[in-house]
Design a protein around this motif. Structure first.
Motif, short mmCIF file in Angstrom:
data_model
loop_
_atom_site.label_atom_id
_atom_site.label_comp_id
_atom_site.label_asym_id
_atom_site.label_seq_id
_atom_site.Cartn_x
_atom_site.Cartn_y
_atom_site.Cartn_z
N ILE A 1 -1.56 -4.49 -12.06
CA ILE A 1 -1.10 -4.53 -10.68
C ILE A 1 -2.20 -5.17 -9.83
CG2 ILE A 1 -1.89 -2.15 -10.24
CD1 ILE A 1 0.41 -1.92 -8.20
N VAL A 2 -1.81 -6.16 -9.03
CA VAL A 2 -2.74 -6.85 -8.15
C VAL A 2 -2.47 -6.41 -6.72
CG1 VAL A 2 -3.66 -9.06 -7.39
CG2 VAL A 2 -2.71 -8.85 -9.67
N ALA A 3 -3.48 -5.84 -6.07
CA ALA A 3 -3.38 -5.44 -4.67
C ALA A 3 -3.97 -6.56 -3.81
CB ALA A 3 -4.12 -4.14 -4.44
N TYR A 4 -3.14 -7.14 -2.92
CA TYR A 4 -3.64 -8.25 -2.10
C TYR A 4 -3.34 -8.05 -0.63
CZ TYR A 4 1.07 -10.36 -1.92
OH TYR A 4 2.41 -10.61 -1.70
N GLY A 5 -2.91 -6.86 -0.25
CA GLY A 5 -2.63 -6.58 1.15
C GLY A 5 -2.32 -5.11 1.34
N MET A 6 -2.21 -4.70 2.60
CA MET A 6 -1.83 -3.33 2.93
C MET A 6 -0.98 -3.37 4.20
SD MET A 6 -4.27 0.05 3.00
CE MET A 6 -4.90 -0.28 4.65
N ALA A 7 0.16 -4.06 4.08
CA ALA A 7 1.01 -4.30 5.24
C ALA A 7 1.52 -3.00 5.85
CB ALA A 7 2.19 -5.19 4.85
N GLY A 8 1.66 -1.95 5.04
CA GLY A 8 2.12 -0.68 5.56
C GLY A 8 1.08 0.08 6.34
N ARG A 9 -0.15 -0.43 6.37
CA ARG A 9 -1.27 0.19 7.08
C ARG A 9 -1.58 1.59 6.56
NH1 ARG A 9 -0.22 -4.90 9.32
NH2 ARG A 9 -1.48 -5.23 11.18
N VAL A 10 -1.05 1.97 5.40
CA VAL A 10 -1.33 3.28 4.81
C VAL A 10 -1.94 3.07 3.43
CG1 VAL A 10 -0.34 5.46 3.98
CG2 VAL A 10 0.61 4.34 6.02
N PRO A 11 -3.16 3.52 3.19
CA PRO A 11 -3.77 3.31 1.87
C PRO A 11 -3.08 4.14 0.80
CG PRO A 11 -5.16 4.72 3.21
CD PRO A 11 -4.06 4.24 4.11
N PRO A 12 -3.05 3.66 -0.44
CA PRO A 12 -2.50 4.46 -1.54
C PRO A 12 -3.45 5.58 -1.92
CG PRO A 12 -3.43 2.42 -2.38
CD PRO A 12 -3.54 2.35 -0.88
N LYS A 13 -2.97 6.45 -2.81
CA LYS A 13 -3.84 7.49 -3.32
C LYS A 13 -4.97 6.86 -4.14
CE LYS A 13 -0.61 9.59 -5.59
NZ LYS A 13 0.14 10.55 -6.42
N PRO A 14 -6.14 7.49 -4.17
CA PRO A 14 -7.22 6.97 -5.01
C PRO A 14 -6.79 6.86 -6.47
CG PRO A 14 -8.03 8.69 -3.55
CD PRO A 14 -6.54 8.71 -3.43
N VAL A 15 -7.26 5.82 -7.14
CA VAL A 15 -6.91 5.61 -8.54
C VAL A 15 -7.95 6.29 -9.42
CG1 VAL A 15 -6.56 3.89 -10.34
CG2 VAL A 15 -5.76 3.44 -8.00
N ASN A 16 -7.48 7.11 -10.35
CA ASN A 16 -8.35 7.83 -11.27
C ASN A 16 -8.64 6.96 -12.49
OD1 ASN A 16 -9.49 9.51 -13.21
ND2 ASN A 16 -8.27 11.29 -12.62
N PRO A 17 -9.89 6.58 -12.74
CA PRO A 17 -10.19 5.74 -13.91
C PRO A 17 -9.72 6.35 -15.23
CG PRO A 17 -12.09 5.82 -12.44
CD PRO A 17 -11.10 6.83 -11.93
N THR A 18 -9.75 7.67 -15.32
CA THR A 18 -9.30 8.31 -16.55
C THR A 18 -7.83 8.03 -16.81
OG1 THR A 18 -10.92 10.07 -16.23
CG2 THR A 18 -9.13 10.51 -17.78
N SER A 19 -7.02 8.01 -15.72
CA SER A 19 -5.60 7.73 -15.90
C SER A 19 -5.38 6.29 -16.35
CB SER A 19 -4.84 8.00 -14.60
OG SER A 19 -5.13 7.02 -13.61
N GLY B 1 0.82 -1.20 0.00
CA GLY B 1 0.00 0.00 0.00
C GLY B 1 0.86 1.25 0.00
N GLY B 2 0.23 2.40 0.26
CA GLY B 2 0.96 3.65 0.36
C GLY B 2 1.77 3.98 -0.87
N HIS B 3 2.97 4.54 -0.65
CA HIS B 3 3.82 4.98 -1.75
C HIS B 3 4.32 3.81 -2.60
CE1 HIS B 3 3.47 8.97 -0.46
NE2 HIS B 3 4.54 9.09 0.31
N VAL B 4 4.44 2.62 -1.99
CA VAL B 4 4.91 1.47 -2.77
C VAL B 4 3.89 1.14 -3.86
CG1 VAL B 4 5.43 -1.00 -2.70
CG2 VAL B 4 6.33 0.52 -0.93
N PHE B 5 2.60 1.15 -3.50
CA PHE B 5 1.56 0.93 -4.52
C PHE B 5 1.61 2.04 -5.57
CE2 PHE B 5 -2.53 1.65 -6.43
CZ PHE B 5 -3.00 0.39 -6.72
N ASP B 6 1.68 3.29 -5.12
CA ASP B 6 1.67 4.41 -6.06
C ASP B 6 2.83 4.32 -7.05
OD1 ASP B 6 -0.52 5.42 -4.66
OD2 ASP B 6 0.71 6.72 -3.40
#
Length: 323
Positions: A231-249, A214-219
């Motif tokens: 990209i497959v997200a299957y956990g958030m070990a850092g306990r910090v959510p990433p930035k919202p993903v913009n469908p347009t991007s 999660g967090g900056h690693v996901f970003d």
């Protein structure tokens, strides 16, 4: 029986070893004598009540075990709804698989959640193709160490792993990773991490990322994807959510973000069979080599969780209920 019980939510300090009545099997269930219980990172979320599913107290954590049916029978590895951290557990017979000779308890436990997760993320979620580049975040962990080996075995063009120490990065390369990257590069700026992933892939963007921090690693990982990358997200070990993903991007870059939770495979037992019926023979034949992370006495369960949370471990951790 001796078991680990949670009566309040929190960190490792809420894990208490107590004496409890033996569990009673219901319809379609069997009582098993447990020889080893698996520890997963998700268990640390379970103790905090911060996982995807709400937890109810009191609770015996743990869902995976190796054992034999009470009264005798073959050694199996299985999934229980809960109660794995104990000398005895009840589980649906449908969710047990016989362990081949030559496969240890620790090796079998590495497959039932972590191995099946790696298998389905590569096969089902990303449909990884031979020649594609694959980034495995936390490559020295239980899922990551198996995902590296599976990706290489199935023909990935280049496998890049991340790990938090030089020793762990060396391990990922011993397992087959072509390059390794320090995820701490993402702490200050995701762009630095993106650049490191591309450099590790000979300057090219990457095709597949298996991400659990999660967090900056996901970003940073998302930014490193090539067109048609996944990209497959299957956990958030850092306990910090990433930035919202913009469908347009996503549209503008032809990239995909996929979520994965093994519970949905458990709701379709044939999906678990598909993974386990391939993974167990691979281990028996020496093609796949799960990394052992340590066998802790049941009485040291707090230490096991603390080691896991502090990133002091590699591979699969298990509990020994006889100690």
């Amino acid at each position: 029986m001796r078991a680990v019980q949670i009566t309040r939510f929190g960190g490792p300090e809420v894990l208490d070893v107590v004496d409890l009545p033996d569990p009673v099997p219901g319809d379609g269930e069997q009582l098993y004598e447990v020889s080893a219980a698996g520890i997963n990172y998700a268990d640390t979320h379970q103790t905090e009540n911060s996982y995807l599913a709400q937890q109810q107290l009191p609770l015996i954590p743990g869902t995976e075990f190796v054992g034999t049916p009470a009264g005798g029978g073959p050694r199996v590895v299985g999934l229980a709804p809960a109660g794995g951290y104990a000398e005895k557990v009840v589980a649906p017979s449908r969710f047990t698989w016989e362990v081949p000779d030559g496969v240890s308890d620790e090796q079998a436990l590495a497959l039932v959640i972590q191995g099946a997760t790696a298998w389905h993320m590569l096969r089902t979620s990303t449909h990884m193709q031979p020649g594609e580049s694959v980034v495995v975040i936390a490559g020295a962990g239980g899922v990551g160490s198996l995902a590296i080996q599976l990706a290489k075995h199935w023909g990935a063009g280049r496998v890049i792993a991340t790990a938090s120490s030089p020793e762990k990065r060396a391990l990922t390369e011993e397992l087959g990773a072509d390059a390794s990257v320090d995820p701490a590069l993402a702490d200050d700026d995701p762009k630095t991490f993106t650049a490191a992933l591309r450099e590790a892939n000979d300057g090219h963007r990457v095709d597949v990322v298996l991400e659990m921090t999660g967090g900056h690693v996901f970003d940073g990982s998302l930014s490193a994807l090539a067109p048609f990358g996944r990209i497959v997200a299957y956990g958030m070990a850092g306990r910090v959510p990433p930035k919202p993903v913009n469908p347009t991007s996503l549209m503008g870059t032809s990239r995909a973000v996929i979520g994965f939770w093994l519970a949905h495979c458990m709701a379709r037992p044939e999906m678990m069979d598909a993974a386990m019926n391939e993974l167990l023979p691979m281990v028996a034949e020496g093609v796949l080599k799960p990394v052992g992370g340590g066998r802790y006495p049941l009485s040291a369960v707090r230490e096991a969780h603390q080691d896991l949370l502090s990133r002091r471990t590699t591979g699969k951790l298990v509990l020994d209920p006889s100690r």
